[in-house]
Scaffold this motif. Sequence first.
Motif, short mmCIF file in Angstrom:
data_model
loop_
_atom_site.label_atom_id
_atom_site.label_comp_id
_atom_site.label_asym_id
_atom_site.label_seq_id
_atom_site.Cartn_x
_atom_site.Cartn_y
_atom_site.Cartn_z
N ALA A 66 27.89 27.97 53.10
CA ALA A 66 28.68 26.90 52.48
C ALA A 66 29.36 26.13 53.60
O ALA A 66 29.60 26.66 54.68
CB ALA A 66 29.74 27.47 51.52
N ASN A 67 29.67 24.87 53.34
CA ASN A 67 30.53 24.22 54.32
C ASN A 67 31.97 24.65 54.05
O ASN A 67 32.27 25.19 52.98
CB ASN A 67 30.32 22.70 54.35
N VAL A 68 32.83 24.48 55.02
CA VAL A 68 34.18 25.03 54.85
C VAL A 68 34.91 24.42 53.67
O VAL A 68 35.72 25.08 53.02
CB VAL A 68 35.05 24.89 56.13
N GLU A 69 34.58 23.17 53.35
CA GLU A 69 35.25 22.54 52.21
C GLU A 69 34.90 23.26 50.91
O GLU A 69 35.69 23.28 49.98
CB GLU A 69 34.84 21.06 52.09
N ALA A 70 33.69 23.81 50.85
CA ALA A 70 33.24 24.43 49.60
C ALA A 70 33.49 25.93 49.55
O ALA A 70 33.34 26.55 48.50
CB ALA A 70 31.74 24.17 49.42
N PHE A 71 33.90 26.52 50.66
CA PHE A 71 34.12 27.97 50.69
C PHE A 71 35.22 28.34 49.70
O PHE A 71 36.27 27.69 49.63
CB PHE A 71 34.54 28.40 52.10
N GLN A 72 34.93 29.41 48.93
CA GLN A 72 35.93 29.86 47.95
C GLN A 72 36.48 31.21 48.34
O GLN A 72 35.74 32.19 48.48
CB GLN A 72 35.30 29.93 46.56
N THR A 73 37.78 31.27 48.50
CA THR A 73 38.45 32.52 48.84
C THR A 73 38.38 33.46 47.64
O THR A 73 38.59 33.04 46.50
CB THR A 73 39.92 32.23 49.19
N ILE A 74 38.08 34.72 47.92
CA ILE A 74 38.03 35.70 46.84
C ILE A 74 39.44 35.94 46.31
O ILE A 74 40.39 36.12 47.08
CB ILE A 74 37.43 37.02 47.35
N VAL A 75 39.56 35.91 45.00
CA VAL A 75 40.86 36.15 44.37
C VAL A 75 41.04 37.65 44.18
O VAL A 75 40.23 38.28 43.49
CB VAL A 75 40.95 35.43 43.02
N PRO A 76 42.06 38.25 44.81
CA PRO A 76 42.26 39.70 44.64
C PRO A 76 42.73 40.03 43.22
O PRO A 76 43.16 39.15 42.48
CB PRO A 76 43.34 40.05 45.66
N GLU A 77 42.63 41.30 42.87
CA GLU A 77 43.13 41.75 41.56
C GLU A 77 44.66 41.60 41.51
O GLU A 77 45.34 41.80 42.50
CB GLU A 77 42.83 43.25 41.38
N SER A 78 45.16 41.31 40.33
CA SER A 78 46.62 41.28 40.16
C SER A 78 47.18 42.69 40.31
O SER A 78 46.47 43.68 40.13
CB SER A 78 46.97 40.74 38.77
N LEU A 79 48.46 42.78 40.63
CA LEU A 79 49.14 44.08 40.76
C LEU A 79 50.21 44.17 39.69
O LEU A 79 50.72 43.15 39.22
CB LEU A 79 49.80 44.18 42.14
N PRO A 80 50.56 45.42 39.29
CA PRO A 80 51.63 45.55 38.30
C PRO A 80 52.97 45.06 38.87
O PRO A 80 53.26 45.29 40.04
CB PRO A 80 51.68 47.04 38.01
N VAL A 81 53.70 44.35 38.05
CA VAL A 81 55.02 43.86 38.47
C VAL A 81 56.06 44.96 38.27
O VAL A 81 56.98 45.14 39.09
CB VAL A 81 55.39 42.61 37.65
N ASP A 82 55.89 45.70 37.19
CA ASP A 82 56.87 46.74 36.85
C ASP A 82 57.04 47.74 37.98
O ASP A 82 56.07 48.15 38.62
CB ASP A 82 56.40 47.51 35.61
N GLY A 83 58.28 48.11 38.21
CA GLY A 83 58.55 49.15 39.19
C GLY A 83 58.72 48.65 40.61
O GLY A 83 59.07 49.41 41.52
N GLN A 84 58.47 47.37 40.81
CA GLN A 84 58.64 46.85 42.18
C GLN A 84 60.13 46.60 42.42
O GLN A 84 60.87 46.20 41.54
CB GLN A 84 57.87 45.55 42.34
N PRO A 85 60.57 46.84 43.67
CA PRO A 85 62.00 46.63 43.97
C PRO A 85 62.40 45.18 43.79
O PRO A 85 61.57 44.28 43.90
CB PRO A 85 62.12 47.06 45.43
#
Lengths: 586, 586
Positions: B232-251
């Motif tokens: 792909a050219n850099v303009e078209a490159f798509q960054t992989i979206v990581p999985e969401s993380l649980p919000v609960d329990g975070q400081p």
Amino acid sequence: MPTRLTNYFLRTLREDPADAEVTSHKLLVRAGYIRRQAPGVFAWLPLGLRVKAKIEAIIREEMTNAGAHEVHFPALLPREPYEVTNRWTEYGDALFRLHDRKGADYLLAPTHEEVFTLLVKDLYNSYKDLPLSIYQIQDKYRDEARPRAGLLRGREFTMKDAYSFDVSDEGLDASYQAQRDAYERIFARLGLEYVIVQADAGAMGGSKSEEFLHPTPVGEDTFVRSAGGYAANVEAFQTIVPESLPVDGQPAPVVFDSPNTPTILTLVDHVNEHEPRTDRAWRAADTLKNVVLALTHLDGRRELVVVGMPGDREVEVKRAEVAFAPAEVEAATESDFAKHPGLVKGYIGPWSPEGPVLGEESASGIRFLVDPRVVEGTAWVTGANIDQKHVLSLVAGRDFVADGVIDISDVRAGDPAPDGSGPVELARGMEIGHVFQLGRKYAEALGLKVLDENGKLATVTMGSYGIGVTRILAILAEGNNDEKGLVWPAAVAPFDVHVLATGKDAAVFDTAETIVAALEASRFDVLYDDRPKVSPGVKFGDAELIGVPKIVIAGRGVADGVVEVWDRATGERTQVPIDGVVAALS
Amino acid sequence: MPTRLTNYFLRTLREDPADAEVTSHKLLVRAGYIRRQAPGVFAWLPLGLRVKAKIEAIIREEMTNAGAHEVHFPALLPREPYEVTNRWTEYGDALFRLHDRKGADYLLAPTHEEVFTLLVKDLYNSYKDLPLSIYQIQDKYRDEARPRAGLLRGREFTMKDAYSFDVSDEGLDASYQAQRDAYERIFARLGLEYVIVQADAGAMGGSKSEEFLHPTPVGEDTFVRSAGGYAANVEAFQTIVPESLPVDGQPAPVVFDSPNTPTILTLVDHVNEHEPRTDRAWRAADTLKNVVLALTHLDGRRELVVVGMPGDREVEVKRAEVAFAPAEVEAATESDFAKHPGLVKGYIGPWSPEGPVLGEESASGIRFLVDPRVVEGTAWVTGANIDQKHVLSLVAGRDFVADGVIDISDVRAGDPAPDGSGPVELARGMEIGHVFQLGRKYAEALGLKVLDENGKLATVTMGSYGIGVTRILAILAEGNNDEKGLVWPAAVAPFDVHVLATGKDAAVFDTAETIVAALEASRFDVLYDDRPKVSPGVKFGDAELIGVPKIVIAGRGVADGVVEVWDRATGERTQVPIDGVVAALS
């Protein structure tokens, strides 16, 4: 591969385009050759592009035969070279000008003398490098005031322009002749009638110039020719200068009352009634008409000029434009007259009882030029510069002296050709080619010099040679058609053969395929109307409109082993055995 | 007829042109192929025109094989169609604009989607007329800010642009594939290495787009590819979206003093010293960098946008330009910051103890976009919007919510390909072709509809397919040369054979003439160096510079009945009997 109508970009039209005035424009649009994009700007559809390519191929071959080499310049050019030769200004509104993002001035080139000159200057420096002839086939731009007649006068158009470079005048003559000969071969191959006419070379600063005109009623140019072989465009026609007459013994000028005679017609009637000649009646040609013209020079200065000519002649605008170029010329306006109260309108003349009226040395200071017929010793009836008065027996060279001679009166059938070859007739034509000895004007302006045999710098002498490719295509269409459509000469037809499969029988289509394959194998370019659900009538109509010279119809006869070969030009249809088609067309 | 150097327009040069940066530009000028007329505007000399014609012929053949028909549009086009699609404005300074003598606006077309669309609308009206593919090979204009590298990026350049018209999406897919296949054949015939990369289709409103890039260090484009086949050219490159993380329990977020830490580097050092993690050291990727960008919209409105991304990433300008197009994007200036005192430079973040700082719903109203990696549940160290203070444990989706996601961070070797095919590497390339599913954008804007099988009006779907003809020529020159000059591939060489007559013997010249005639009879295109007083060394040097692949040297060996056949690419010279030259080269 044959071109199949089921998969071709073509749509024939029943109606003439609303803006089309001439036949070629109507037919080229209706038959799907071109399509308008803007006034004088066209797109080329597949059929049109094929015809254009064939014309270009013929021109290329003959340029190669003439020893010219092909180059290609951009349409977009910087202002500077055209500034040096002053054409940036001289072209006036006809030049498309633009500027780039940095504000630098550019133009869309209407012709390329300047950059060809600079290219040769850039690369060559010795007489040994010459002679050189180079050409291009390229799209040019002129912002015509009235783009008209389809491709006959467009704002974007294709030209072949060639330029020759020589050290000597003899060399230029030879290069010029080589191009002139090539043009004759090109027009002969295209089957295009032409007349080579002398053209005016003065405005471009050159020494010799001829135009190839195609005689046609839609032509924009008028030219004259004699039975004895003289031909020139009206701008270049030279009036024969009569012999001078003796001044001695001619009667002195006589001022007479001539109430209500502001025109030549009223003046002639008046003198025939009140001042009759004994030998014959007065004629308009006995009077001297003094036409007041206003010139606008390049620097914006406006100058009045009076031109004296026999009263039976008129100013021919095109001749005046060429003669006064680069100044623009028009009739003097009321406002001009108001600034020169010394000019008594309707009664103007070069002389009055108080002395000279016209001429740079006169009281008015207005330049006075005369027709070539106004030679020394000729006597005239003309205005006396007093309201309601004229003068008789005003003799050129005695009573008035002009500042110069100018040949801008109209040319008429019956006028004698300048070469003594008899009276001329007038005809209309369209310029299709132009050969031009530019001489050293451009080389001097742009500094194109080479070392000659003696090691000295010599200014190069140049020629410029143009052919209008798209105009030629239009002229061919204009001259090769009938009420049904176009009838192309074989040399430029978009295809050699148009094969029609008519009816619904699969056998007919199979036979047509066989014939198409056989023709292709014998190097014919074939357009194949393989549309399955289109009636024979529509196919015949399209074939007639498109104008491929040979048409093969596969139809009912296929069952009997025959097809028809139809000659588009003669309309003749001949039955031919299926396996005899190639032979019949070869 | 052979081309003889005694009578050819050619001057080879010893010096590189002063303005040339890349090899192709230097060699094409020195060997007499092109000549500069203005920045990014070149004239074609005879040798160059021949190579260009050969490239065009290959393209034409493959377009015909792909079922496309040739048309030709003007360069000069009226403003109106480009106004409808807004490209008259969107092209900005890159468009050459001009007006005619009546004041009507025109442009020099950089590409022709609009007028092709209108042409088909003008002539076709039924699904039965489609599919249709039409193309042109035509000179285009773009007023590049920095025309560079000779023909690689010119302001006047030749392109083949094709357009397809279909009723259905499947039809478009097929038309697209036919052009894509044709491109593969064209580049294979030209011997031109290429990588097909995914390109960003968004800005043109289309759905699918691929570029043909030629890998070269002088390339203007960066592209990425994985061993697993992703490109792909850099303009078209798509960054992989990581999985969401649980919000609960975070400081909960903790604001802390961070004096003199306006950069990511100083911030990371500070937290490692004063707020150490137990598991590992803090990294730049743990911080959220908030980049303030200023957009200028087409209507002139200036808008600030903040983009949050991991602190180890930078904004990639080209990706940002594509993502924000047609708005122009630049870094916010001091003047922008002055107008938004709520943004505490060096300590900007989406949150402060007083509430949300960024986002359309926040007090500032400034749009806040985040990198795809900033998914819900990720915790960040970022600015607290208080001078010299940052915040720990700021959790996306809990403490701040972005207005949207934008993928404009830089792409690095080792980043995972979006299709899971492994880590990517980066390379430089030059765009030589582009295939593009435009979809219905242009047809909708310009009203191109046809009756479908059910008699209902359907908007046509289009593709656009470009190849840079003059750029390809430059790339071929760039990739086929040595220290002596050009080394053309046979498919595009200006001539098939370059025959040199060396020495002074008449017999040598006679023999050369015989060989030239024999080669011409066998349909070889021959350049014949017949210059009588030029040394063998100069002739060898010119032949090496010009780069015809096969050279025949007639010299001393002629007395013994032999000449040399010299392979320009390998340098190998072989003795061949005079009457064996044609066979040796066939």
